[in-house]
Design a protein around this motif. Structure first.
Motif, PDB file in Angstrom:
ATOM      1  N   ILE A  82       0.837  -1.202   0.000  1.00 26.37           N
ATOM      2  CA  ILE A  82       0.000   0.000   0.000  1.00 26.37           C
ATOM      3  C   ILE A  82       0.874   1.254   0.000  1.00 26.37           C
ATOM      4  O   ILE A  82       0.527   2.266  -0.601  1.00 26.37           O
ATOM      5  CB  ILE A  82      -0.979  -0.003   1.188  1.00 26.37           C
ATOM      6  N   ASP A  83       2.051   1.202   0.653  1.00 29.17           N
ATOM      7  CA  ASP A  83       2.951   2.353   0.665  1.00 29.17           C
ATOM      8  C   ASP A  83       3.430   2.709  -0.734  1.00 29.17           C
ATOM      9  O   ASP A  83       3.742   3.857  -1.015  1.00 29.17           O
ATOM     10  CB  ASP A  83       4.159   2.089   1.567  1.00 29.17           C
ATOM     11  N   LEU A  85       1.720   2.886  -3.305  1.00 33.80           N
ATOM     12  CA  LEU A  85       0.700   3.643  -4.036  1.00 33.80           C
ATOM     13  C   LEU A  85       0.930   5.151  -3.963  1.00 33.80           C
ATOM     14  O   LEU A  85       0.472   5.886  -4.841  1.00 33.80           O
ATOM     15  CB  LEU A  85      -0.691   3.319  -3.484  1.00 33.80           C
ATOM     16  N   VAL A  86       1.632   5.600  -2.922  1.00 33.44           N
ATOM     17  CA  VAL A  86       1.872   7.039  -2.772  1.00 33.44           C
ATOM     18  C   VAL A  86       2.685   7.535  -3.965  1.00 33.44           C
ATOM     19  O   VAL A  86       3.718   6.978  -4.307  1.00 33.44           O
ATOM     20  CB  VAL A  86       2.594   7.339  -1.445  1.00 33.44           C
ATOM     21  N   TRP A 111      -9.982   1.837  -4.505  1.00 33.18           N
ATOM     22  CA  TRP A 111      -9.748   2.165  -3.105  1.00 33.18           C
ATOM     23  C   TRP A 111     -10.735   3.233  -2.658  1.00 33.18           C
ATOM     24  O   TRP A 111     -11.148   4.072  -3.447  1.00 33.18           O
ATOM     25  CB  TRP A 111      -8.337   2.734  -2.925  1.00 33.18           C
ATOM     26  N   ALA A 113     -11.216   6.703  -0.909  1.00 36.89           N
ATOM     27  CA  ALA A 113     -10.300   7.832  -0.888  1.00 36.89           C
ATOM     28  C   ALA A 113     -10.982   9.068  -0.330  1.00 36.89           C
ATOM     29  O   ALA A 113     -12.201   9.202  -0.380  1.00 36.89           O
ATOM     30  CB  ALA A 113      -9.800   8.114  -2.300  1.00 36.89           C
ATOM     31  N   VAL A 127      -2.048  10.000  -5.594  1.00 42.30           N
ATOM     32  CA  VAL A 127      -2.125   9.567  -4.199  1.00 42.30           C
ATOM     33  C   VAL A 127      -1.034  10.308  -3.432  1.00 42.30           C
ATOM     34  O   VAL A 127       0.139  10.247  -3.793  1.00 42.30           O
ATOM     35  CB  VAL A 127      -1.932   8.042  -4.078  1.00 42.30           C
ATOM     36  N   ARG A 130      -1.502   7.623   2.612  1.00 44.51           N
ATOM     37  CA  ARG A 130      -2.383   6.485   2.809  1.00 44.51           C
ATOM     38  C   ARG A 130      -2.705   6.309   4.280  1.00 44.51           C
ATOM     39  O   ARG A 130      -1.894   6.594   5.153  1.00 44.51           O
ATOM     40  CB  ARG A 130      -1.759   5.212   2.282  1.00 44.51           C
ATOM     41  N   LEU A 135      -7.109   6.059   1.005  1.00 41.13           N
ATOM     42  CA  LEU A 135      -6.049   6.851   0.401  1.00 41.13           C
ATOM     43  C   LEU A 135      -6.408   8.331   0.459  1.00 41.13           C
ATOM     44  O   LEU A 135      -7.574   8.694   0.304  1.00 41.13           O
ATOM     45  CB  LEU A 135      -5.847   6.448  -1.059  1.00 41.13           C
ATOM     46  N   GLU A 136      -5.414   9.173   0.672  1.00 40.14           N
ATOM     47  CA  GLU A 136      -5.592  10.622   0.585  1.00 40.14           C
ATOM     48  C   GLU A 136      -5.103  11.020  -0.803  1.00 40.14           C
ATOM     49  O   GLU A 136      -3.978  10.708  -1.177  1.00 40.14           O
ATOM     50  CB  GLU A 136      -4.782  11.332   1.670  1.00 40.14           C
ATOM     51  N   VAL A 137      -5.968  11.668  -1.572  1.00 35.62           N
ATOM     52  CA  VAL A 137      -5.631  12.006  -2.950  1.00 35.62           C
ATOM     53  C   VAL A 137      -5.805  13.496  -3.196  1.00 35.62           C
ATOM     54  O   VAL A 137      -6.472  14.188  -2.429  1.00 35.62           O
ATOM     55  CB  VAL A 137      -6.485  11.196  -3.963  1.00 35.62           C
TER      56      VAL A 137
END
Length: 144
Positions: A82-83, A85-86, A111, A113, A127, A130, A135-137
């Motif tokens: 998952i890391d 994805l940033v 996901w 978000a 992204v 996370r 997720l924070e986008v």
């Protein structure tokens, strides 16, 4: 239907759900339900005993394996997928309003978000951080 069979079905559902989430928490609950099924098969009369044994099994597994999973996560070379994805781009599948969650697609995965601004459907995003499952986008800025 026999009570042990119901426990077995619950265990199966939890184990399949675990395969979809990869959190280990549903695995321990599934094993607890499996133990409850075994107890229900041996001693079918005491429903409360089935619940008690299943819960105790899940709690013991959860607390006993916490140090092990923490050690694995802190070990050298461990990378949480998952890391990674940033910094990746994605697209909004379900609009995201400030203070509410929406859905984004990053790669082949969808996901939940959140964002600091409204993002409409089909907006291209990046992204930026996370959480555990969210997720924070932010909107991808177009460079000209």
């Amino acid at each position: 239907m026999e009570l042990w069979a119901i426990w077995l079905i619950i265990a199966g559902i939890l184990l399949v759900a675990e395969m979809l989430t990869l959190t280990f928490y549903l695995l321990w609950l599934g094993i607890g339900a499996l133990v409850a099924a075994i107890v229900a098969w041996i001693i079918p009369e005491f429903f409360i005993l089935h619940i008690f044994v299943g819960c105790i099994t899940a709690l013991i597994l959860t607390f006993a394996t916490k140090p092990l999973t923490s050690r694995i996560r802190m070990s050298k070379g461990f990378k949480d997928p998952i890391d990674e994805l940033v910094g990746k781009e994605g697209v909004v599948v379900e609009e995201i309003d400030f203070g509410k969650h929406g859905i984004v697609k990053v790669g082949n995965e969808t996901w939940s978000a959140s964002s600091q601004v409204f993002l409409p459907k089909d907006e291209t995003i990046i992204v930026v951080a996370r959480g555990t499952t969210i997720l924070e986008v932010q909107k991808r800025e177009v460079i000209k």
